[in-house]
Design an enzyme around this catalytic site. Structure first.
Site, PDB file in Angstrom:
ATOM      1  N   GLU A  36      85.236  79.093  75.708  1.00 22.51           N
ATOM      2  CA  GLU A  36      85.967  79.558  74.536  1.00 22.51           C
ATOM      3  C   GLU A  36      86.380  81.025  74.719  1.00 22.51           C
ATOM      4  OE1 GLU A  36      84.044  78.055  71.107  1.00 22.51           O
ATOM      5  OE2 GLU A  36      85.353  79.149  69.748  1.00 22.51           O
ATOM      6  N   ASP A  38      86.972  82.531  77.610  1.00 23.95           N
ATOM      7  CA  ASP A  38      88.083  82.573  78.574  1.00 23.95           C
ATOM      8  C   ASP A  38      89.384  82.124  77.939  1.00 23.95           C
ATOM      9  OD1 ASP A  38      86.066  81.596  81.425  1.00 23.95           O
ATOM     10  OD2 ASP A  38      86.521  83.542  80.558  1.00 23.95           O
ATOM     11  N   SER A  83      59.133  85.281  82.704  1.00 18.85           N
ATOM     12  CA  SER A  83      59.413  86.366  81.766  1.00 18.85           C
ATOM     13  C   SER A  83      58.075  86.873  81.230  1.00 18.85           C
ATOM     14  CB  SER A  83      60.332  85.888  80.656  1.00 18.85           C
ATOM     15  OG  SER A  83      59.774  84.769  80.049  1.00 18.85           O
ATOM     16  N   GLU A 117      53.568 100.091  83.660  1.00 17.36           N
ATOM     17  CA  GLU A 117      54.845 100.410  84.304  1.00 17.36           C
ATOM     18  C   GLU A 117      55.980 100.437  83.276  1.00 17.36           C
ATOM     19  OE1 GLU A 117      55.184  97.301  87.267  1.00 17.36           O
ATOM     20  OE2 GLU A 117      53.110  97.591  87.910  1.00 17.36           O
ATOM     21  N   LYS A 119      59.141  99.854  81.388  1.00 22.15           N
ATOM     22  CA  LYS A 119      59.989  98.672  81.586  1.00 22.15           C
ATOM     23  C   LYS A 119      61.454  99.088  81.585  1.00 22.15           C
ATOM     24  CE  LYS A 119      60.602  94.056  79.630  1.00 22.15           C
ATOM     25  NZ  LYS A 119      62.001  94.148  79.195  1.00 22.15           N
ATOM     26  N   CYS A 403      65.997  69.506  49.372  1.00 27.30           N
ATOM     27  CA  CYS A 403      66.728  70.003  50.535  1.00 27.30           C
ATOM     28  C   CYS A 403      68.183  70.280  50.153  1.00 27.30           C
ATOM     29  CB  CYS A 403      66.647  68.976  51.666  1.00 27.30           C
ATOM     30  SG  CYS A 403      67.731  69.382  53.043  1.00 27.30           S
ATOM     31  N   CYS A 434      69.287  63.654  57.536  1.00 28.11           N
ATOM     32  CA  CYS A 434      69.695  64.909  56.894  1.00 28.11           C
ATOM     33  C   CYS A 434      70.728  65.579  57.805  1.00 28.11           C
ATOM     34  CB  CYS A 434      68.483  65.817  56.712  1.00 28.11           C
ATOM     35  SG  CYS A 434      68.899  67.476  56.154  1.00 28.11           S
TER      36      CYS A 434
END
Ligand code: IVH
Length: 673
Positions: A36, A38, A83, A117, A119, A403, A434
């Site tokens: 989208e 591009d 990660s 360390e 980050k 809901c 739903c």
């Protein structure tokens, strides 16, 4: 069309392009997928070509080096690039250390030291060195598979082409961060929004000569696969890296206690703006590699490391409205629509209110003036209400008892672990009944960790849903491409791309398939466990055909909550229909037996009683590391019952009667030697 109108249309597109750009590069939260994006770019450029009076400084034709290329070959990482979990407070750090100590069974004399360390906020890369030579350089990608950006990485001066030191391992993936120094970024301000984008954009250029123009830096901090690495602590590894000619972070420190971690954190945070590169926190790693190995990983992050993020930014705003969002499992999440406020360079206009209980506890009302916090990549949330500024006529917010999407009753589950009602209220319908839940289920189905279909992002799913093109997951594989081609914004090429990415995903692993179904309580980790144990979709489906869910009871890691959820899933006729239809269009690959070279291969184990000096989690992970599997019932299929202190007698007796071998901890560990 008169020129004025054309110009107006053009400016609208430019504005949208800027918005997409900002979300993609600054906020790292793309609003649309690449196709989208591009497409919009092409529309702008073709308008400019048609009407030569159209010009704008922010047009994609003026912005160079922005969009990374997609041309790189994908290569699997030999060892996944994980990660990190996040910590935001001292309490989080105390809990992190507690969990580690528990896992290690609070052993006496443990030497818990951390490598702290700073980050760096850049782009991580993995550099494969073979016989001292830099051979292949990969981006992180999805952690399992990266892009081959070797040629671009070779232009970075901090990366040696060859390491001649005698003690350099025969083979090693050196991992670290590629970034741009703030002083160098000054000259790039007009091209990139921030140093991180500049690093990412230039690292992923098609032409390495373009990358070379940007003064990229590299700092090394960890490793992936290795053969012949002889170090036993992170501290030593960092020293070795320097010896071998790599740069390391000058602010790295070895620290012993949480108190000192906090002291260092506060000192570094104060210095943050004087440092010549962007840092967004401090990474703590257990220094001792033996302990790291024992601790191992959870889903996709190590147990032995955490990222301590710098404090959140906050701002004051006013709640204009409270909307209720419905998630794929039916959870009703209240979201405050707030007057847009700039927090740390990002315009925030939504803040999560978490759940009904949170609204009641803080008595949050429409019209209230509130303090909003935004920390790293976490969704902004409301910290507190300024009661002095509250309108006297304001009323308590009434959480919907039905809901808002399908009208079903909303319910709060009873949590058997906490013996309390859940804080979250849910829509009581079963899923596809739903509408809002159904759309969310489909978004989950195509999401990155599930089917990961390029070009079928959330917005497109919504659009296709509204057009009745997709109502159930199976519809994705039978799309009416002719109709799509006639839709606004679609063309031959973009439809061909979509068709290609969908067809590619018709073959999928059993693990991803289970996860994609979006069964409540079956996340990535549980999907993995089920796929490892059941091996095939056929076995999974036959659970319900034979109405025999007993085999799930034996799977270690799958509890009552998960089993009940799976039973509920199969009770629903729409789910059965979805499964049946997906089976027709997909090839779901059976789970292959994993690593079978360990000494416990083909063997099943069970524990009873407390093992001296070893936590249950560590014992389990040791079995898995050596290709064994753990079961939670004594049956004929059990090979070894490992007995600790105060075992359950019934288990021991049953094992004896079934001729199952019974071992104590030390004889079990001897098997490893
Ligand atoms: S260690 C398993 N060390 O943080 C350990 N990561 O969220 C994972 N990062 O993708 C990596 N400085 O881009 C490690 N000293 C450091 C780091 C560091 C920055 C980034 C890295 C990684 C992300 C993890």
């Amino acid at each position: 069309m008169i020129d004025e109108k054309i110009n107006q249309k053009y400016l609208e597109k430019i504005k949208l392009f800027q918005k997409f750009n900002k979300h993609y590069y600054n906020l790292n939260k793309p609003l649309v997928d690449d196709t989208e994006f591009d497409r919009l770019k092409l529309e702008i450029i073709s308008l400019e070509k048609k009407h030569n009076f159209l010009k704008h400084k922010n047009s994609p034709s003026n912005i160079v080096g922005f969009k990374p290329s997609k041309i790189f070959k994908k290569v699997k990482h030999k060892t996944a690039m994980l990660s990190l979990g996040n910590a935001f407070s001292e309490e989080d750090l105390v809990n992190f250390e507690k969990k580690i100590l528990n896992f290690l069974n609070n052993e006496q004399g443990l030497n818990i030291e951390y490598s702290a360390e700073p980050k760096i906020d850049g782009i991580s890369a993995s550099l494969l060195f073979k016989d001292g030579k830099f051979v292949t350089g990969l981006s992180r990608g999805d952690g399992k598979e990266g892009e081959d950006i070797t040629e671009n990485l070779k232009t970075i001066k901090d990366i040696p082409n060859e390491v001649k030191s005698k003690n350099f391992p025969k083979e090693i993936d050196i991992r670290g961060e590629v970034f741009i120094q703030n002083s160098d970024f000054k000259d790039l301000r007009n091209k990139f929004a921030n140093p991180r984008n500049a690093a990412s954009g230039s690292l992923r250029q098609k032409d390495p000569r373009e990358t070379e123009k940007i003064p990229l830096k590299f700092i090394a901090y960890t490793f992936g696969y290795e053969k012949g690495l002889k170090v036993s602590t992170q501290e030593d590894y960092l020293k070795k890296l320097k010896e071998w000619g790599f740069k390391t972070n000058p602010l790295n420190k070895k620290i012993k206690t949480v108190k000192d971690l906090m002291k260092n954190y506060n000192e570094v945070e104060k210095k943050r703006d004087q440092i010549n590169f962007d840092i967004d926190g401090i990474v703590y790693k257990i220094n001792d590699f033996v302990l790291q190995k024992r601790l191992g990983n959870v889903a996709n992050a190590p147990r032995w490391a955490i990222a301590h993020k710098f404090s959140a930014n906050s701002g004051i705003s006013k709640i204009k409205n409270i909307e209720i969002q419905i998630g794929r499992t039916g959870a009703l999440t209240p979201v405050a629509k707030i007057k847009p406020v700039n927090i740390g360079g990002v315009v925030v206009s939504n803040a999560t209110l978490h759940n009904e209980e949170e609204i009641n506890r803080k008595d949050i009302r429409i019209g209230d003036t509130v303090l909003i916090e935004r920390a790293g990549d976490v969704i902004p949330h409301v910290i507190s209400v300024d009661l002095k500024l509250r309108d006297k006529k304001s009323q308590k917010f009434n959480f919907p008892k039905n809901c808002p999407s399908c009208g079903s009753k909303t319910i709060k589950d009873f949590n058997f672990t906490t013996k309390k009602e859940d804080a979250v209220r849910r829509c009581s319908s079963e899923g596809y009944e739903c509408e809002k839940m159904a759309v969310e289920k489909i978004k989950h189905f195509v999401s990155k960790e599930a089917f990961n279909i390029d070009g079928l992002g959330k917005k497109i799913v919504e659009n296709f849903w509204n057009l009745n093109l997709i109502k159930f997951p199976q519809d994705i594989f039978k799309l009416d491409y002719i109709k799509i081609e006639s839709l606004d914004g679609w063309g031959k090429q973009s439809v061909a791309n979509l068709k290609y990415s969908i067809n590619q995903k018709k073959t999928i692993s059993f693990e991803k398939f289970i996860y994609a179904l979006g069964i409540r309580h079956i996340g990535l980790e549980n999907a993995k466990i089920i796929s490892k144990n059941l091996k095939s979709l056929k076995n999974f489906v036959s659970l319900s055909k034979k109405n025999n869910f007993d085999s799930l009871i034996n799977i270690d890691g799958i509890g009552e909550t998960q089993i009940n959820s799976i039973i509920n899933f199969f009770k629903n006729s729409i789910n059965l229909d979805v499964l049946k239809n997906l089976e027709k269009v997909l090839i779901v690959k059976n789970t292959e037996d994993q690593k079978t070279d360990g000494v416990f291969n083909d063997k099943t184990f069970m524990f009873t009683g407390k093992l001296p000096n070893m936590s249950r989690s560590e014992a389990k992970s040791l079995i898995e590391q050596n290709s064994g599997s753990i079961v939670s019932n004594v049956t004929k299929k059990l090979d070894y019952l490992i007995v600790g202190e105060k075992p359950t007698n019934r288990k021991v007796e049953t094992a004896k009667s079934l001729n199952v071998k019974i071992l104590d901890k030390s004889s079990w560990l001897k098997m490893l030697k």
